[in-house]
Design a protein around this motif. Structure first.
Motif, PDB file in Angstrom:
ATOM      1  N   LEU A 173       0.822  -1.209   0.000  1.00 58.92           N
ATOM      2  CA  LEU A 173       0.000   0.000   0.000  1.00 58.92           C
ATOM      3  C   LEU A 173       0.860   1.265   0.000  1.00 58.92           C
ATOM      4  O   LEU A 173       0.564   2.236  -0.707  1.00 58.92           O
ATOM      5  CB  LEU A 173      -0.924   0.001   1.214  1.00 58.92           C
ATOM      6  N   GLU A 178       0.974   4.226  -2.835  1.00 60.56           N
ATOM      7  CA  GLU A 178       0.887   5.652  -2.528  1.00 60.56           C
ATOM      8  C   GLU A 178       2.079   6.416  -3.105  1.00 60.56           C
ATOM      9  O   GLU A 178       1.922   7.520  -3.649  1.00 60.56           O
ATOM     10  CB  GLU A 178       0.808   5.854  -1.014  1.00 60.56           C
ATOM     11  N   GLU A 215      -8.476   4.939 -10.194  1.00 60.42           N
ATOM     12  CA  GLU A 215      -7.779   4.056  -9.260  1.00 60.42           C
ATOM     13  C   GLU A 215      -7.903   4.570  -7.831  1.00 60.42           C
ATOM     14  O   GLU A 215      -8.150   3.793  -6.891  1.00 60.42           O
ATOM     15  CB  GLU A 215      -6.309   3.943  -9.650  1.00 60.42           C
ATOM     16  N   LEU A 218      -9.361   2.823  -4.375  1.00 56.28           N
ATOM     17  CA  LEU A 218      -8.492   2.667  -3.215  1.00 56.28           C
ATOM     18  C   LEU A 218      -9.040   3.356  -1.978  1.00 56.28           C
ATOM     19  O   LEU A 218      -8.978   2.815  -0.873  1.00 56.28           O
ATOM     20  CB  LEU A 218      -7.095   3.207  -3.540  1.00 56.28           C
ATOM     21  N   THR A 251     -11.794   1.279  -0.461  1.00 61.24           N
ATOM     22  CA  THR A 251     -11.360   0.069   0.245  1.00 61.24           C
ATOM     23  C   THR A 251     -10.465   0.374   1.439  1.00 61.24           C
ATOM     24  O   THR A 251     -10.369  -0.428   2.368  1.00 61.24           O
ATOM     25  CB  THR A 251     -10.619  -0.875  -0.713  1.00 61.24           C
ATOM     26  N   GLU A 252      -9.805   1.538   1.419  1.00 62.61           N
ATOM     27  CA  GLU A 252      -8.924   1.948   2.518  1.00 62.61           C
ATOM     28  C   GLU A 252      -9.326   3.345   2.995  1.00 62.61           C
ATOM     29  O   GLU A 252      -8.572   4.313   2.861  1.00 62.61           O
ATOM     30  CB  GLU A 252      -7.458   1.949   2.052  1.00 62.61           C
ATOM     31  N   LEU A 263      -3.906   8.527   0.858  1.00 61.15           N
ATOM     32  CA  LEU A 263      -4.703   8.225  -0.327  1.00 61.15           C
ATOM     33  C   LEU A 263      -5.801   9.267  -0.516  1.00 61.15           C
ATOM     34  O   LEU A 263      -6.076   9.701  -1.642  1.00 61.15           O
ATOM     35  CB  LEU A 263      -5.320   6.831  -0.217  1.00 61.15           C
TER      36      LEU A 263
END
Length: 259
Positions: A162, A166, A184, A188, A191-192, A198
């Protein structure tokens, strides 16, 4: 002979996957690969494979698995990539060139990518980080995770991935590729939701794409997730970005280095 842990545990010889036996043998091999060229005590293996509660025959099981791994290593047909498994008190040592392990190649490429970023070469940085991330074939040690193995090393490797993502996205932003990475980043951040970096990148990409309202909406969503999940307000960097977007600060526009 090549070794893979960025996905299911795998050994290939002349690009052909080799049979690795049962899950216990795979787990021992994987643990030795994660600790390549280091002496791993038998007690460490016992704890890793049986979560601190080994059966009376556990040491014999490890010896049998080590013998099977040694037989597999002898099938190597490339003399430039020799790997050997030694008995070395108080346990075992897998000696090999770490460039034959995808995890170590990934780490090298990430280091090189970060150096390129530090020396103001974002295009090269993005390319190197992309190469490193392309080595992944799924979750780290996915075959072991499916059986319930929860080593802290696996979690740490996933976090390395991850962080590398980043870093690559940061390099892409520096190259002026904000529109290309927006889809993208949308996935991301969904999900995070608690990774503020992010969120920062997503907000910046949206703002530079002329989507100020969407960027501010992402800030509010992240703030709610942080308060609900951790009881924390966003960090200073994220708060400052929100203020700069509101003020149309020219310092966060597309950088001069674009190509």
């Amino acid at each position: 002979m090549q070794f893979s842990v960025l996905g299911s545990t795998e050994i290939t010889n002349d690009n052909t996957p080799l049979e690795l036996g049962g899950i216990r043998q795979r787990a021992i091999l994987a643990y030795l690969l994660l600790n390549a060229n280091k002496v791993v005590a038998t007690s460490q293996l016992l704890h890793a494979i049986w979560d601190g509660n080994p059966p009376p025959t556990a040491r014999k099981m490890i010896q049998n698995a080590v013998s099977a791994i040694r037989r597999t290593l002898t099938t190597n047909t490339d003399p430039t990539t020799t790997a050997t498994l030694h008995t070395h008190a108080p346990g075992y040592q897998l000696r090999l060139n770490t460039e034959t392990i995808d995890l170590y190649r990934f780490r090298r490429l990430v280091r090189e990518g970060r150096h390129a970023t530090a020396t103001n070469n974002p295009h090269h940085a993005a390319d190197l980080l992309h190469q490193g991330l392309a080595l992944w074939r799924g979750r780290a040690l996915a075959d072991l995770v499916e059986t319930g193995i929860t080593w802290s090393e696996i979690t740490a490797i996933e976090d390395e991935r991850l962080s590398a993502i980043e870093d690559r996205l940061e390099a892409e932003l520096a190259c002026g590729r904000h529109r290309e990475i927006t889809p993208e980043l949308e996935i991301l951040t969904a999900t995070e939701p608690l990774r503020e970096r992010l969120c920062h990148q997503f907000m910046l990409a949206l703002y530079r794409s002329g989507r100020q309202v969407d960027a501010l909406r992402v800030y509010r969503r992240t703030r709610e997730a942080l308060i609900d999940g951790l009881g924390l307000e966003p960090g200073r960097s994220l708060q400052e970005l929100q203020h700069r977007i509101l003020e149309h600060d020219t310092k966060i526009q597309v950088p001069a280095l674009v190509g």
